[in-house]
Motif scaffolding. Structure first.
Motif, mmCIF file in Angstrom:
data_model
loop_
_atom_site.group_PDB
_atom_site.id
_atom_site.type_symbol
_atom_site.label_atom_id
_atom_site.label_comp_id
_atom_site.label_asym_id
_atom_site.label_seq_id
_atom_site.Cartn_x
_atom_site.Cartn_y
_atom_site.Cartn_z
ATOM 1 N N GLU B 29 1.084 -0.546 0.092
ATOM 2 C CA GLU B 29 -0.279 0.430 -0.248
ATOM 3 C C GLU B 29 1.037 1.297 0.092
ATOM 4 O OE1 GLU B 29 -4.026 0.582 1.787
ATOM 5 O OE2 GLU B 29 -2.891 -0.944 2.911
ATOM 6 N N LYS B 178 7.307 7.840 -5.897
ATOM 7 C CA LYS B 178 6.280 7.376 -7.685
ATOM 8 C C LYS B 178 6.796 6.567 -8.104
ATOM 9 C CE LYS B 178 3.208 9.610 -10.255
ATOM 10 N NZ LYS B 178 3.125 11.022 -11.096
ATOM 11 N N CYS B 198 0.472 8.753 -3.162
ATOM 12 C CA CYS B 198 -0.403 8.006 -2.424
ATOM 13 C C CYS B 198 -1.907 7.286 -3.154
ATOM 14 C CB CYS B 198 -1.064 8.111 -1.052
ATOM 15 S SG CYS B 198 0.933 8.795 -0.247
ATOM 16 N N SER B 199 -2.400 5.918 -2.813
ATOM 17 C CA SER B 199 -3.478 5.534 -2.671
ATOM 18 C C SER B 199 -4.486 5.916 -1.686
ATOM 19 C CB SER B 199 -3.186 4.259 -3.473
ATOM 20 O OG SER B 199 -2.795 3.517 -2.428
ATOM 21 N N ARG B 200 -3.950 6.072 -0.912
ATOM 22 C CA ARG B 200 -4.901 5.916 0.221
ATOM 23 C C ARG B 200 -4.811 6.571 1.556
ATOM 24 N NH1 ARG B 200 -4.586 1.249 5.290
ATOM 25 N NH2 ARG B 200 -5.675 2.053 6.739
ATOM 26 N N PRO B 214 -10.102 6.362 0.560
ATOM 27 C CA PRO B 214 -9.175 6.436 -0.624
ATOM 28 C C PRO B 214 -8.871 7.117 -0.446
ATOM 29 C CG PRO B 214 -11.292 5.241 -1.011
ATOM 30 C CD PRO B 214 -11.078 5.563 0.161
ATOM 31 N N GLU B 216 -8.754 9.975 -3.105
ATOM 32 C CA GLU B 216 -9.448 10.515 -3.937
ATOM 33 C C GLU B 216 -10.248 10.599 -4.163
ATOM 34 O OE1 GLU B 216 -10.440 10.614 -7.854
ATOM 35 O OE2 GLU B 216 -8.271 10.178 -8.144
#
Ligand code: ADP
Ligand code: MG
Lengths: 272, 239
Positions: B29, B178, B198-200, B214, B216
């Motif tokens: 993650e 990244k 980051c995705s979370r 998330p 987003e």
């Protein structure tokens, strides 16, 4: 936080601690075993300190040893004095009061009577300068980690060695904090020379707190990268024959200068 | 896998800094730990590294953290400090690069090879023999990242990696982050950087989790961010 060493104090102190550039050299002296160099430096300091306070003529030849080794190491002696320029006056100041206390007449020089106080002052100053020179020689030809590894090898407690290592690194930390703070002070006290005495207390307190914090994170960062009081990464060099020769010749020289007063020996030859 | 179970912590002055914190981070993650100044982000990292210890339980790969396995746990975690000056304590970049690997039992030759490999990967071969105190802020940050990667950590922790970098160096650091394959935990209030890397996101407020989800979603939630003294990332605000 990134600062160029633009501040005067920082610049001078920084040069003093940035010894690694010198220590990375490749001369004969650099390549000697760190333990042998450490032992020779300690013997030298002991010999220097053991001279009597009036024995000015006896102690002078001791200068030969560091000067010779600086030359062999390819480090100009003036570099040593230049780098030590902010510490030297402190060491020299130690004997400054002797002439006021000790009026024993020693000998006549032209129209002046030279007192014991003057002689002992000069002797004491030379002792300080010589000890600094030999310590500088060690630091300038041996990486700090190798010195620490050598100390561990002769079973100096881990605590003490880590302390030495941290102190060495800490001086750098302390000076950069000092520089940031003096800059900040002068920005708010334009045109003022030095730091006003009324601000010294809080200034020093702040300095101590800030540099303790920094030293703490520095130590933590060492721990996180596996530092455990052993110096795995210090380059190991075996104690070879030439190290033994170096140590023996040095020790013999110290003994000769200390006990076999060279001038006296020559003198006796002619009198008898 | 990293797991916090009801972790609480206070400094000597008794003010709670981390309160009943629970979360899990799976292998692979990339998590942004965000929050205002003083929210407790750095303290969470220190807890995770065992530099401070509080109440509750911290498990790494199922092992509860204790004095005995601290060295093993720290070996899995690479921590890029906020202040690179504290990180780079050896004279040269090269010596800093091999410090960790050699301490953890690599031979000098292996460590050498590892150092070269990392420098090449990050395009930093020029820095190898440079003196640390002569590096610029951006160079020093990249060198600090290289130093951590040379230890081959499974998880990379970064405390405010883009703080005090200029836009150009910030971009280089972001691109480097990244590309990292490791599990990542990154603290920051540079939400654009978090958005990019980051995705979370875990949002901390006064030592508690205010939101976890998330990136987003959380980074678009203007009301939530503003309630926690943060602003929408520019990248989103402009759209
Ligand atoms: N060494 C310390 N001693 C006492 N209080 C501290 C110490 N370090 C941090 N704090 C306090 O803990 C809180 C959280 O700090 P920190 O984890 O550094 O926050 P962040 O990284 O999110 O800015 C702050 O209120 C800070 O003042
Ligand atoms: Mg922080």
């Amino acid at each position: 936080m990134k600062r160029e060493p633009g501040n005067k104090i920082e610049h001078a102190l920084h040069e003093l601690t940035a010894m690694d550039e010198l220590a990375a050299g490749s001369s004969f002296v650099h390549s000697l075993n760190p333990g042998a160099k450490l032992a020779a430096a300690v013997l030298y300091i002991l010999a220097v300190l053991s001279f009597h306070k009036y024995d000015l003529s006896g102690i002078i030849p001791m200068v030969i040893w560091p000067v010779l080794l600086f030359t062999l190491a390819g480090i100009p002696v003036r570099t040593c004095f230049y780098k030590l320029r902010i510490v030297l006056p402190l060491v020299m100041a130690v004997g400054l009061f002797n002439p006021f206390f000790d009026h024993t007449p020693m000998f006549r020089l032209g129209g002046f009577i030279v007192t014991g106080g003057v002689i002992s002052m000069i002797t004491l100053m030379l002792k300080g300068v010589f000890c600094l020179m030999s310590s500088f020689l060690l630091a300038a030809t041996t990486p700090i980690d190798s010195i620490c590894a050598a100390l561990r090898k002769i079973h100096v407690p881990e605590m003490l060695v880590t302390l030495l290592l941290l102190t060495y690194r800490y001086v750098g930390v302390l000076t950069s904090e000092l520089a940031v703070m003096t800059d900040a002070y002068h920005l708010r006290a334009p045109g003022q020379k030095g730091i006003h005495i009324s601000a010294w207390g809080s200034f020093l307190g702040q300095l101590l707190l800030r540099s303790m914090d920094r030293a703490q994170s520095l130590y933590e960062s060492m721990l996180l990268r596996g530092y455990d009081g052993r110096f795995h990464y210090a380059i190991r060099t075996k104690f070879a024959e030439r190290d033994a020769v170096y140590l023996a010749v040095s020790a013999a020289f110290f003994l000769l200068v200390r006990y076999g007063n060279a001038a006296e020996l020559v003198g006796r030859l002619f009198v008898r | 896998m990293i797991e916090f179970k009801n972790v609480s912590f206070e400094y000597e002055n008794g003010k709670p800094v981390v309160q009943e914190l629970s979360f899990q981070i799976e292998k692979g993650e990339s998590v942004g730990l965000i929050g205002a100044n003083g929210a407790g982000k750095s303290t969470v990292m220190k807890l995770l590294l065992g530099l401070v210890s509080g109440d509750g339980e911290i498990l790494i790969d199922g092992m509860p953290m204790s004095r005995n396995n601290l060295a093993d746990i720290r070996k899995k975690l690479g921590f890029v400090l906020q202040d690179s000056d504290d990180q780079m304590f050896m004279p040269t970049v090269y010596e800093d690069l091999i410090f960790g690997p050699v301490n953890y039992g690599m031979s000098r030759e292996e460590a050498d090879r590892k150092a070269d490999e990392v420098l090449t990967k990050l395009n930093l071969t020029d820095l190898k023999h440079r003196h640390n105190h002569k590096l610029s802020g951006g160079e020093k940050k990249m060198a600090a990242i290289a130093v951590i990667l040379a230890m081959e950590p499974e998880t990379v922790l970064m405390d405010e990696p883009t703080a005090s970098l200029d836009p150009y160096n910030r971009r280089i650091v972001i691109n480097t982050i990244k590309d990292l394959k490791q599990t990542k935990i990154i603290t920051s209030h540079d939400l654009d950087m978090i958005m990019d890397t980051c995705s979370r996101v875990i949002l901390l407020s006064n030592g508690r989790i205010a939101a976890d989800g998330p990136a987003e979603e959380i980074l678009r939630d203007k009301a939530l961010l503003e309630a926690n003294h943060l602003e929408l990332p520019l990248g989103i605000a402009k759209r």
